[in-house]
Design a protein around this motif. Structure first.
Motif, mmCIF file in Angstrom:
data_model
loop_
_atom_site.group_PDB
_atom_site.id
_atom_site.type_symbol
_atom_site.label_atom_id
_atom_site.label_comp_id
_atom_site.label_asym_id
_atom_site.label_seq_id
_atom_site.Cartn_x
_atom_site.Cartn_y
_atom_site.Cartn_z
ATOM 1 N N UNK A 215 -16.914 -15.108 57.176
ATOM 2 C CA UNK A 215 -15.585 -14.672 57.987
ATOM 3 C C UNK A 215 -14.557 -14.421 57.047
ATOM 4 N N UNK A 216 -13.424 -13.826 57.489
ATOM 5 C CA UNK A 216 -12.236 -13.500 56.795
ATOM 6 C C UNK A 216 -11.663 -14.924 56.490
ATOM 7 N N UNK A 217 -11.252 -15.055 55.103
ATOM 8 C CA UNK A 217 -10.775 -16.326 54.614
ATOM 9 C C UNK A 217 -9.515 -16.860 55.253
ATOM 10 N N UNK A 218 -8.576 -15.775 55.536
ATOM 11 C CA UNK A 218 -7.446 -16.212 56.258
ATOM 12 C C UNK A 218 -6.820 -15.095 56.837
ATOM 13 N N UNK A 219 -5.859 -15.235 57.729
ATOM 14 C CA UNK A 219 -5.346 -14.037 58.291
ATOM 15 C C UNK A 219 -6.110 -13.400 59.260
ATOM 16 N N UNK A 220 -5.270 -12.345 59.688
ATOM 17 C CA UNK A 220 -6.056 -11.362 60.924
ATOM 18 C C UNK A 220 -6.560 -10.261 60.527
ATOM 19 N N UNK A 221 -7.670 -9.678 61.108
ATOM 20 C CA UNK A 221 -8.176 -8.473 60.949
ATOM 21 C C UNK A 221 -7.157 -7.388 60.900
ATOM 22 N N UNK A 222 -6.969 -6.528 59.995
ATOM 23 C CA UNK A 222 -6.057 -5.465 59.915
ATOM 24 C C UNK A 222 -6.526 -4.279 60.332
ATOM 25 N N UNK A 223 -7.748 -4.248 61.158
ATOM 26 C CA UNK A 223 -8.257 -3.149 61.812
ATOM 27 C C UNK A 223 -8.656 -3.311 63.040
ATOM 28 N N UNK A 224 -7.556 -3.005 63.797
ATOM 29 C CA UNK A 224 -7.686 -3.389 65.336
ATOM 30 C C UNK A 224 -8.537 -2.250 65.763
ATOM 31 N N UNK A 225 -8.862 -2.464 67.200
ATOM 32 C CA UNK A 225 -9.880 -1.386 67.723
ATOM 33 C C UNK A 225 -9.459 -0.003 67.695
ATOM 34 N N UNK A 226 -8.124 0.214 67.755
ATOM 35 C CA UNK A 226 -7.735 1.646 67.825
ATOM 36 C C UNK A 226 -7.906 2.035 66.199
ATOM 37 N N UNK A 227 -7.655 1.607 65.364
ATOM 38 C CA UNK A 227 -7.730 2.260 63.794
ATOM 39 C C UNK A 227 -9.264 2.482 63.565
ATOM 40 N N UNK A 228 -10.083 1.052 64.260
ATOM 41 C CA UNK A 228 -11.591 1.353 64.086
ATOM 42 C C UNK A 228 -11.991 2.680 64.889
ATOM 43 N N UNK A 229 -11.948 3.093 65.923
ATOM 44 C CA UNK A 229 -11.955 3.959 66.801
ATOM 45 C C UNK A 229 -11.706 5.265 66.056
ATOM 46 N N UNK A 230 -10.620 5.287 65.318
ATOM 47 C CA UNK A 230 -10.027 6.463 64.602
ATOM 48 C C UNK A 230 -10.991 6.964 63.290
ATOM 49 N N UNK A 231 -11.416 6.002 62.612
ATOM 50 C CA UNK A 231 -11.946 5.896 61.633
ATOM 51 C C UNK A 231 -13.585 6.594 62.045
ATOM 52 N N UNK A 232 -13.678 5.804 63.217
ATOM 53 C CA UNK A 232 -15.238 6.004 63.726
ATOM 54 C C UNK A 232 -15.429 7.719 64.102
ATOM 55 N N UNK A 233 -14.166 8.225 64.948
ATOM 56 C CA UNK A 233 -14.439 9.477 65.146
ATOM 57 C C UNK A 233 -14.123 10.578 63.830
ATOM 58 N N UNK A 234 -13.338 10.029 62.875
ATOM 59 C CA UNK A 234 -13.097 10.697 61.604
ATOM 60 C C UNK A 234 -14.662 11.028 60.976
ATOM 61 N N UNK A 235 -15.343 9.940 60.938
ATOM 62 C CA UNK A 235 -16.527 10.033 60.359
ATOM 63 C C UNK A 235 -17.551 10.990 60.907
ATOM 64 N N UNK A 236 -17.127 11.018 62.259
ATOM 65 C CA UNK A 236 -18.239 12.200 62.965
ATOM 66 C C UNK A 236 -17.600 13.652 62.462
ATOM 67 N N UNK A 237 -16.381 13.868 62.812
ATOM 68 C CA UNK A 237 -15.911 15.097 62.906
ATOM 69 C C UNK A 237 -15.668 15.755 61.503
ATOM 70 N N UNK A 238 -15.521 14.988 60.473
ATOM 71 C CA UNK A 238 -15.329 15.270 59.024
ATOM 72 C C UNK A 238 -16.676 15.802 58.546
ATOM 73 N N UNK A 239 -17.681 15.234 59.077
ATOM 74 C CA UNK A 239 -19.070 15.633 58.695
ATOM 75 C C UNK A 239 -20.082 16.488 59.126
ATOM 76 N N UNK A 240 -19.953 16.580 60.453
ATOM 77 C CA UNK A 240 -20.921 17.495 61.206
ATOM 78 C C UNK A 240 -20.215 18.193 62.314
ATOM 79 N N UNK A 241 -20.684 19.214 62.723
ATOM 80 C CA UNK A 241 -20.275 20.200 63.751
ATOM 81 C C UNK A 241 -21.187 19.926 64.982
#
Ligand code: UDP
Ligand code: MG
Length: 323
Positions: A215-241
């Protein structure tokens, strides 16, 4: 007795840079530093890495005392270096800025929150000494993550692989790269760099090491759902048509289906007595096609937006200060 011949890696001990992106990480930095320095000490005394090896903290425009802390740590330990970005640019960009500024012969990237077991770095260095230029850190179990995170992450890796994007299963951004590998990454000019997808593309000999994720040693995740979704979408649209192609396929299927529908309607109208003006059969396709069209336009929009941002060629980051 003949003197033992040392393995080639010891003849030319590599200098290691550990790149750590940090966004509001004041709570974990002291502990992270303690563990990373202990690890460096160990590796240096085992003559696995050169004495000039160091940690490079990248402050990704933190709003808390992260940068002041990095300054203090730098003043106390020569093996701590820092780099401050001019604004918060997100984890991927922070990571890239660190990789590109790193001076070592080998670069390991790791999160600041100590979720990834730092001792895996030793196995990475060993793999490097055996000639691997990219070593992926792969987590063994996701049992510390929430069910949602585990489920969504594993599903996502599967989806990417199905779409033809080659990613390493259960590997995030904990990895070792040789100087050559880092130089290869620099050749990719895209603004939206999704490292997990790019690194496997460069080739070179690679392998994986396995570790337990905690688990995270301390503090909160800096990756809220919104950022996670953004990264996930980028992963798809940057690599495949693939999604774009799917639109054409679905469009074709729907066209054929409606052709059959038209024939059926005509048949009912001319060859049977129960030609009730069908409310359902006219309304359902309207909804169905409307939804399909909106979805398709949305997918198109994602790719158009990509083109929009890539053609701007905007700079990815600015370095405000370096220690
Ligand atoms: N991070 C960053 N910039 C951001 C968000 C996160 O540099 O805008 C860093 C953060 O400090 C951490 C790493 O990226 O070192 C991963 O973030 P986090 O641990 O919060 O993500 P999670 O493990 O929850 O996915
Ligand atoms: Mg984390």
């Amino acid at each position: 007795m003949l003197p033992q011949v040392p393995p080639s890696s010891i003849l030319s001990t590599p200098q290691l840079t550990i790149v750590v992106p940090c966004y509001n990480e004041e709570e974990v930095l002291p502990e992270t530093t303690r563990r990373l320095l202990a690890l460096l000490d160990k590796l240096v005394s085992a003559q696995k890495v050169a004495a000039e090896s160091h940690v490079l903290y990248v402050d990704d425009g933190s709003k808390d005392r992260t940068w002041e802390l990095i300054r203090e740590l730098h003043a106390q330990h020569p093996a701590i270096k820092g780099l401050k970005l001019s604004a918060n640019r997100g984890h991927q960009i922070a990571l890239i800025s660190g990789l590109f500024s790193a001076q070592g012969d080998v670069v390991v990237s790791i999160d600041a929150d100590l979720q990834d077991d730092v001792s895996a770095i030793e196995s990475m260095i060993d793999a490097y000494a055996q000639g691997h230029e990219v070593v992926y850190g792969v987590r063994k179990l996701r049992n510390v993550d929430t069910f949602f995170k585990r489920f969504s992450a594993e599903g996502y890796y599967r989806l990417l692989n199905t779409l033809g994007v080659k990613v390493v299963f259960n590997h995030a951004d904990y990895r070792l790269m040789s100087r050559r590998a880092v130089e290869a990454i620099k050749e990719y000019g895209e603004v939206n760099l999704f490292l997990r997808g790019i690194v496997p593309l460069i080739g070179f000999r690679s392998t994986s090491v396995y570790y337990d994720r905690s688990e995270r040693f301390a503090g909160e995740s800096k990756y809220p759902l919104r950022k996670m979704l953004r990264l996930a979408l980028d992963g798809i649209t940057s690599f495949t048509a693939f999604p774009l192609r799917m639109i054409s396929v679905i469009g074709l299927l729907v066209s054929f289906t409606s052709l059959a529908m038209i024939l059926w309607v005509l048949w009912v109208k001319f060859f049977s007595d129960n030609a009730l003006p069908g409310w359902a059969s006219s309304v359902i396709p309207i909804y169905f096609l409307g939804g399909l069209q909106l979805l398709s336009i949305g997918v198109l929009g994602e790719y158009v937006a990509k083109i929009y941002f890539e053609t701007k060629r905007r700079p990815r980051y600015f370095i405000e200060e370096m220690l």
